[in-house]
Write a protein that holds these residues in place. Structure first.
Motif, PDB file in Angstrom:
ATOM      1  N   GLY A  43      53.008  62.810  83.080  1.00 17.71           N
ATOM      2  CA  GLY A  43      53.304  62.610  84.494  1.00 17.71           C
ATOM      3  C   GLY A  43      52.050  62.624  85.341  1.00 17.71           C
ATOM      4  N   ALA A  44      51.139  63.547  85.059  1.00 14.96           N
ATOM      5  CA  ALA A  44      49.885  63.632  85.808  1.00 14.96           C
ATOM      6  C   ALA A  44      49.060  62.369  85.619  1.00 14.96           C
ATOM      7  CB  ALA A  44      49.092  64.856  85.349  1.00 14.96           C
ATOM      8  N   PHE A  45      49.058  61.839  84.410  1.00 11.04           N
ATOM      9  CA  PHE A  45      48.281  60.631  84.112  1.00 11.04           C
ATOM     10  C   PHE A  45      48.875  59.400  84.789  1.00 11.04           C
ATOM     11  CE2 PHE A  45      47.331  57.024  81.195  1.00 11.04           C
ATOM     12  CZ  PHE A  45      45.953  57.020  81.313  1.00 11.04           C
ATOM     13  N   LEU A  46      50.179  59.200  84.633  1.00  7.10           N
ATOM     14  CA  LEU A  46      50.806  57.982  85.145  1.00  7.10           C
ATOM     15  C   LEU A  46      50.960  57.999  86.664  1.00  7.10           C
ATOM     16  CD1 LEU A  46      53.531  57.311  82.441  1.00  7.10           C
ATOM     17  CD2 LEU A  46      51.241  56.338  82.621  1.00  7.10           C
ATOM     18  N   ASN A  47      51.108  59.170  87.270  1.00 10.08           N
ATOM     19  CA  ASN A  47      51.280  59.245  88.717  1.00 10.08           C
ATOM     20  C   ASN A  47      50.030  59.709  89.451  1.00 10.08           C
ATOM     21  OD1 ASN A  47      53.861  58.251  89.435  1.00 10.08           O
ATOM     22  ND2 ASN A  47      54.779  60.013  88.406  1.00 10.08           N
ATOM     23  N   ASP A  48      48.900  59.697  88.766  1.00  5.98           N
ATOM     24  CA  ASP A  48      47.641  60.017  89.410  1.00  5.98           C
ATOM     25  C   ASP A  48      47.425  59.043  90.576  1.00  5.98           C
ATOM     26  OD1 ASP A  48      45.225  61.382  89.696  1.00  5.98           O
ATOM     27  OD2 ASP A  48      44.159  59.988  88.402  1.00  5.98           O
ATOM     28  N   LYS A  49      46.950  59.544  91.714  1.00  2.00           N
ATOM     29  CA  LYS A  49      46.823  58.723  92.910  1.00  2.00           C
ATOM     30  C   LYS A  49      46.027  57.453  92.643  1.00  2.00           C
ATOM     31  CE  LYS A  49      45.282  58.778  97.692  1.00  2.00           C
ATOM     32  NZ  LYS A  49      44.617  59.539  98.755  1.00  2.00           N
ATOM     33  N   LEU A  52      45.413  51.463  95.628  1.00  4.71           N
ATOM     34  CA  LEU A  52      46.158  50.327  96.180  1.00  4.71           C
ATOM     35  C   LEU A  52      47.628  50.319  95.774  1.00  4.71           C
ATOM     36  CD1 LEU A  52      43.509  47.478  95.676  1.00  4.71           C
ATOM     37  CD2 LEU A  52      43.902  48.903  97.694  1.00  4.71           C
ATOM     38  N   LYS A  53      48.164  51.453  95.332  1.00  2.00           N
ATOM     39  CA  LYS A  53      49.549  51.518  94.862  1.00  2.00           C
ATOM     40  C   LYS A  53      50.288  52.649  95.570  1.00  2.00           C
ATOM     41  CE  LYS A  53      52.810  50.321  91.811  1.00  2.00           C
ATOM     42  NZ  LYS A  53      53.956  50.912  92.469  1.00  2.00           N
ATOM     43  N   LYS A  54      51.513  52.350  96.018  1.00  2.00           N
ATOM     44  CA  LYS A  54      52.337  53.375  96.641  1.00  2.00           C
ATOM     45  C   LYS A  54      52.850  54.353  95.590  1.00  2.00           C
ATOM     46  CE  LYS A  54      54.270  50.427 100.279  1.00  2.00           C
ATOM     47  NZ  LYS A  54      55.524  49.834 100.791  1.00  2.00           N
ATOM     48  N   PRO A  55      52.848  55.648  95.874  1.00  2.00           N
ATOM     49  CA  PRO A  55      53.463  56.611  94.951  1.00  2.00           C
ATOM     50  C   PRO A  55      54.974  56.628  95.137  1.00  2.00           C
ATOM     51  CG  PRO A  55      52.477  57.750  96.814  1.00  2.00           C
ATOM     52  CD  PRO A  55      52.153  56.287  96.989  1.00  2.00           C
ATOM     53  N   PRO A  56      55.754  57.040  94.158  1.00  2.00           N
ATOM     54  CA  PRO A  56      55.286  57.353  92.802  1.00  2.00           C
ATOM     55  C   PRO A  56      55.082  56.068  92.000  1.00  2.00           C
ATOM     56  CG  PRO A  56      57.655  57.626  92.901  1.00  2.00           C
ATOM     57  CD  PRO A  56      57.209  57.249  94.286  1.00  2.00           C
ATOM     58  N   ILE A  57      54.085  56.079  91.160  1.00  2.00           N
ATOM     59  CA  ILE A  57      53.795  54.913  90.330  1.00  2.00           C
ATOM     60  C   ILE A  57      54.779  54.847  89.166  1.00  2.00           C
ATOM     61  CG2 ILE A  57      52.036  53.848  88.851  1.00  2.00           C
ATOM     62  CD1 ILE A  57      49.983  55.289  90.725  1.00  2.00           C
ATOM     63  N   PHE A  90      49.776  43.861  88.177  1.00  2.00           N
ATOM     64  CA  PHE A  90      48.937  44.973  87.732  1.00  2.00           C
ATOM     65  C   PHE A  90      49.742  46.112  87.115  1.00  2.00           C
ATOM     66  CE2 PHE A  90      46.868  43.130  91.596  1.00  2.00           C
ATOM     67  CZ  PHE A  90      45.871  42.428  90.919  1.00  2.00           C
ATOM     68  N   ALA A  91      50.687  45.807  86.233  1.00  2.00           N
ATOM     69  CA  ALA A  91      51.488  46.864  85.609  1.00  2.00           C
ATOM     70  C   ALA A  91      51.774  46.528  84.155  1.00  2.00           C
ATOM     71  CB  ALA A  91      52.800  47.058  86.370  1.00  2.00           C
ATOM     72  N   PHE A  92      52.123  47.569  83.397  1.00  2.00           N
ATOM     73  CA  PHE A  92      52.651  47.419  82.041  1.00  2.00           C
ATOM     74  C   PHE A  92      54.169  47.568  82.121  1.00  2.00           C
ATOM     75  CE2 PHE A  92      48.378  49.258  81.299  1.00  2.00           C
ATOM     76  CZ  PHE A  92      47.846  48.272  80.480  1.00  2.00           C
ATOM     77  N   ALA A  93      54.904  46.809  81.314  1.00  2.00           N
ATOM     78  CA  ALA A  93      56.375  46.923  81.321  1.00  2.00           C
ATOM     79  C   ALA A  93      56.916  46.759  79.902  1.00  2.00           C
ATOM     80  CB  ALA A  93      57.004  45.894  82.251  1.00  2.00           C
ATOM     81  N   PRO A  94      57.681  47.745  79.419  1.00  2.00           N
ATOM     82  CA  PRO A  94      57.936  49.026  80.083  1.00  2.00           C
ATOM     83  C   PRO A  94      56.675  49.889  80.136  1.00  2.00           C
ATOM     84  CG  PRO A  94      58.963  48.986  77.916  1.00  2.00           C
ATOM     85  CD  PRO A  94      58.401  47.632  78.135  1.00  2.00           C
ATOM     86  N   ARG A  95      56.623  50.720  81.159  1.00  2.00           N
ATOM     87  CA  ARG A  95      55.443  51.570  81.346  1.00  2.00           C
ATOM     88  C   ARG A  95      55.351  52.638  80.260  1.00  2.00           C
ATOM     89  NH1 ARG A  95      52.527  51.680  85.939  1.00  2.00           N
ATOM     90  NH2 ARG A  95      54.234  50.693  87.056  1.00  2.00           N
ATOM     91  N   VAL A  96      56.499  53.154  79.827  1.00  2.00           N
ATOM     92  CA  VAL A  96      56.532  54.173  78.768  1.00  2.00           C
ATOM     93  C   VAL A  96      57.563  53.764  77.734  1.00  2.00           C
ATOM     94  CG1 VAL A  96      56.903  56.603  78.210  1.00  2.00           C
ATOM     95  CG2 VAL A  96      55.921  55.978  80.435  1.00  2.00           C
ATOM     96  N   LEU A 189      42.427  52.035  90.319  1.00  2.00           N
ATOM     97  CA  LEU A 189      42.616  51.196  91.490  1.00  2.00           C
ATOM     98  C   LEU A 189      44.089  50.949  91.820  1.00  2.00           C
ATOM     99  CD1 LEU A 189      40.811  49.692  93.540  1.00  2.00           C
ATOM    100  CD2 LEU A 189      41.066  47.665  92.105  1.00  2.00           C
ATOM    101  N   VAL A 190      44.890  50.541  90.835  1.00  2.00           N
ATOM    102  CA  VAL A 190      46.310  50.272  91.108  1.00  2.00           C
ATOM    103  C   VAL A 190      47.254  50.950  90.110  1.00  2.00           C
ATOM    104  CG1 VAL A 190      46.101  48.137  92.439  1.00  2.00           C
ATOM    105  CG2 VAL A 190      46.033  48.033  89.956  1.00  2.00           C
ATOM    106  N   GLY A 191      46.760  51.961  89.407  1.00  2.00           N
ATOM    107  CA  GLY A 191      47.644  52.740  88.531  1.00  2.00           C
ATOM    108  C   GLY A 191      48.152  51.986  87.324  1.00  2.00           C
ATOM    109  N   MET A 192      47.362  51.047  86.794  1.00  2.00           N
ATOM    110  CA  MET A 192      47.807  50.273  85.636  1.00  2.00           C
ATOM    111  C   MET A 192      47.576  51.097  84.366  1.00  2.00           C
ATOM    112  SD  MET A 192      47.060  46.300  84.749  1.00  2.00           S
ATOM    113  CE  MET A 192      47.836  45.509  83.337  1.00  2.00           C
ATOM    114  N   ARG A 193      48.568  51.938  84.075  1.00  2.00           N
ATOM    115  CA  ARG A 193      48.509  52.858  82.938  1.00  2.00           C
ATOM    116  C   ARG A 193      49.862  52.889  82.241  1.00  2.00           C
ATOM    117  NH1 ARG A 193      45.389  58.080  85.676  1.00  2.00           N
ATOM    118  NH2 ARG A 193      43.465  56.978  86.187  1.00  2.00           N
TER     119      ARG A 193
END
Length: 201
Positions: A43-49, A52-57, A90-96, A189-193
């Motif tokens: 959670g800390a890794f994926l939702n790290d601020k 350029l991305k609104k939380p929660p990521i 700028f995202a992975f899908a599915p993220r997890v 930059l945009v939480g692409m994790r």
């Protein structure tokens, strides 16, 4: 307001420049690395601020695909961003994903371009964006798994077979870099994790 626009423009130009490199060095040390619990702090890794991305990521969604031999994850899917940006690839899908030991995860680069950039950002419509996949974990200074840098829409893919039970966190260098150092990549930059959870239960 003008300062914010100029800063954002510089960030986008820096991302474009990072993609021109073509590949990423897979070894070396990062100074002042932030600790995410070596795979335990999902959670800390994926939702790290992310700048350029609104939380929660990440919304805690996990795609349970245990029992599958191969699982696909799209690279460069569309995600919402902070104003003046609306969305970008700028995202992975599915993220997890949750998989069984012995599963091969195949990351597939999508053809999603950034259809329209905000005024003042010199990005032509349909421009491809550079992405890669790199594990947070390193073994002997080398990423546990890492792809080359590919442009979106190039019909590229990267595979890795996960044999051991554990949590595997990963990121895209230009868009989700997790280290504060002088590598040339902006920090997250945009939480692409993303994450691959390997479970035998």
């Amino acid at each position: 307001m003008n300062n914010v626009a100029r800063t954002t423009r510089r960030k986008v130009l820096k991302v474009l420049g990072a993609g021109a490199v073509g590949s990423v060095l897979l070894s070396g040390s990062a100074s002042a690395e932030k600790s995410f619990g070596n795979g335990n702090g999902i959670g800390a890794f994926l939702n790290d601020k992310a700048e350029l991305k609104k939380p929660p990521i990440w919304d805690d969604g996990i795609s349970d695909q245990r029992g599958e031999g191969t699982v696909e994850v799209e690279v460069g899917t569309l995600t919402s961003m902070v104003p003046p940006f609306e969305e970008g690839p700028f995202a992975f899908a599915p993220r997890v994903v949750k998989v069984s030991p012995g599963t091969t995860v195949k990351w597939v680069w999508t053809g999603n371009p950034w259809e329209s950039a905000p005024p003042g950002i010199p990005v032509p419509p349909g421009a491809p964006w550079p992405h890669d996949v790199a594990s947070l974990e390193k073994i002997g200074g080398t990423y546990k798994f890492a792809s080359d840098m590919f442009l979106a829409g190039n019909d590229k893919s990267f595979e890795y077979t996960f044999e051991e039970v554990g949590t595997n966190l990963y990121f895209c260098h230009p868009h989700g870099y997790p280290f504060h150092d002088n590598s040339g990549f902006d920090y997250n930059l945009v939480g692409m994790r993303g994450a691959v959870l390997v479970r035998d239960d």
